[in-house]
Motif scaffolding. Sequence first.
Motif, PDB file in Angstrom:
ATOM      1  N   VAL B 343       1.171  -1.133  -0.082  1.00 55.93           N
ATOM      2  CA  VAL B 343      -0.081   0.022   0.001  1.00 55.93           C
ATOM      3  C   VAL B 343       0.822   1.358  -0.123  1.00 55.93           C
ATOM      4  N   GLU B 345       1.006   4.855   0.402  1.00 57.51           N
ATOM      5  CA  GLU B 345       0.136   6.249   1.226  1.00 57.51           C
ATOM      6  C   GLU B 345       0.476   8.037   0.974  1.00 57.51           C
ATOM      7  N   ARG B 346       0.114   8.383  -0.037  1.00 59.31           N
ATOM      8  CA  ARG B 346       1.514   9.527   0.141  1.00 59.31           C
ATOM      9  C   ARG B 346      -0.130  11.100   0.662  1.00 59.31           C
ATOM     10  N   ALA B 394      -0.721   3.033   7.638  1.00 63.33           N
ATOM     11  CA  ALA B 394      -0.312   3.631   6.479  1.00 63.33           C
ATOM     12  C   ALA B 394      -1.109   5.324   6.984  1.00 63.33           C
ATOM     13  N   THR B 395      -1.761   5.440   7.340  1.00 63.64           N
ATOM     14  CA  THR B 395      -2.475   7.060   7.018  1.00 63.64           C
ATOM     15  C   THR B 395      -1.077   7.875   7.221  1.00 63.64           C
ATOM     16  N   CYS B 396      -1.056   8.627   5.991  1.00 63.16           N
ATOM     17  CA  CYS B 396      -0.100  10.073   6.643  1.00 63.16           C
ATOM     18  C   CYS B 396      -0.602  11.193   6.902  1.00 63.16           C
TER      19      CYS B 396
END
Lengths: 70, 397
Positions: B343, B345-346, B394-396
């Motif tokens: 995954v 995440e950007r 993953a959450t940025c």
Amino acid sequence: MAIIVKFDPSKCQGYANCLIEAPEIWDFDEDDDVALLLQEVVPESLRAKAEASARGCPAHAIAVENQSDA
Amino acid sequence: MDHVVVVGASLAGVNAIEGLRDRGFTGEITLVGAERHLPYDRPPLSKEALSGGLDGERLALRPPQWYEEQGVTLRLGEPARALEPGPKRLWLDSGGQLDFDGLVVATGSSVRRFAHRLCGDPARLCQLRTLDDAQRLGDQLEPGRRLVVLGAGFIGLEVAATARTLGLDVTVIDVAASPLARVLGEAGAWFTDLHTTHGVDIRCGTSVDSIDPRSGGGVVVRSPGRATLEADLFLESVGAAPAVDWLSGSGLVLEDGVVCGSDLRTSHPDIVAAGDVARWHNDLFGESMRVEHWTNAVEQGRHAAGTLLGERESYRSIPYFWTDQFSAKARFVGRADAADDIVVERGEDSAVILFGRDGRLRGALCINAPRRLARCRIAIRDGMSWTEAAADLATCA
Ligand SMILES: Cc1cc2nc3c(=O)[nH]c(=O)nc-3n(C[C@H](O)[C@H](O)[C@H](O)COP(=O)(O)OP(=O)(O)OC[C@H]3O[C@@H](n4cnc5c(N)ncnc54)[C@H](O)[C@@H]3O)c2cc1C
Ligand code: SF4
């Protein structure tokens, strides 16, 4: 015997290796890109981790001393 | 054990010495190194030191007096040539010999060479592994000059970023479909965007057919089906190979590195290996691996010292490295090879890329996100399931 973690923020280059080795002792200021020392006097149980964070710092910003010889 | 010889005067070797002395070893220690310099740090050679002038004192791994304090005999500028494990004898290039009771193999890696076969005057090509290499390259990095880098690995990309920041015109060529493909697979495409934004010309999926010397200096580079490129400077950066030539014929088991058990002991009981050169069984991942990272050389050096003195512990680690390119501080933990789940995440100027296999989180690349990195490492160590990791980490911000 407790140990003392000495941190020189002016040498820190923000690699975060210390945080990786010992999240109990370090936090990180993501805005200023510099490590934050959470506890300067660290119990014996965290010695191995404290030493690993000192060794793991490529900028030589961390030193670990025994409380008695400080 | 009276005499320990450490072969390879760099990061793993220095930490092995420290590991021996910290454990109370009082015998003789000899440090044999091919380079004439005292051990120095390599990561800055492609980053700040390359542009900021190479200050030997700042790059030194230990101050000069440290070796004397630790009772270390230095044999610098004297490469080891051959090893005879039976009589425990090491032969040096200079013709000298050293008899040992215990030996630490810490010869690291040397640059792989590809382009020199394509060039009529290989002396015009640069490479980067040593302080001398960095000196030569750094002296030539002048604004306005054109640099071609062959190989979009970490070192190639770091030099590209350093040179671009200094005002050079930079092109990077790699045969893979994206940069850093060997380590990151497709996720390496993040670095194409980073470099392109800063004006570096990244040409992936192509190679170099010929490199011809130009009359006024520099070279002309031809890629298949592409226009030719004129370059004042050419850096060959196609990866590294374990420095094991000197061990051929020694009988030590070699296979892309010196093969070690999980405790870093080689096939000979009194010989251990550490750092870039060591291929060992990492129990944490249940596989044999060889890692070309700074932290690994530090920790393996210390661990191998313990093993040499009779400790039996496995070296279990989660590989970790960092790379700095432009404003991106990228840090990677774990393994990304053969991932079946990824995954990406950007965030605005950060990114987190997670790699999973067989339903578990195995690796994480965190760009400008150090706190998440620390959490990922713990999650990998604890064997967090892929579903939980993907939902959680993953959450940025
Ligand atoms: C330019 C550059 C940038 C890097 N940046 C990063 C980074 O940002 N992050 C990261 O994690 N890692 C980075 N690395 C990788 C890291 O520097 C290496 O993993 C580390 O140096 C490995 O240490 P080592 O002691 O195992 O081997 P080396 O540092 O390779 O040292 C081996 C030594 O052995 C010597 N030697 C070889 N053969 C012989 C012989 N026959 N006899 C005697 N001596 C011999 C060599 O001359 C050398 O001095 C970088 C490497 C380079 C070159
Ligand atoms: S490892 Fe060293 S340089 Fe890196 S953040 Fe920690 S203190 Fe700073």
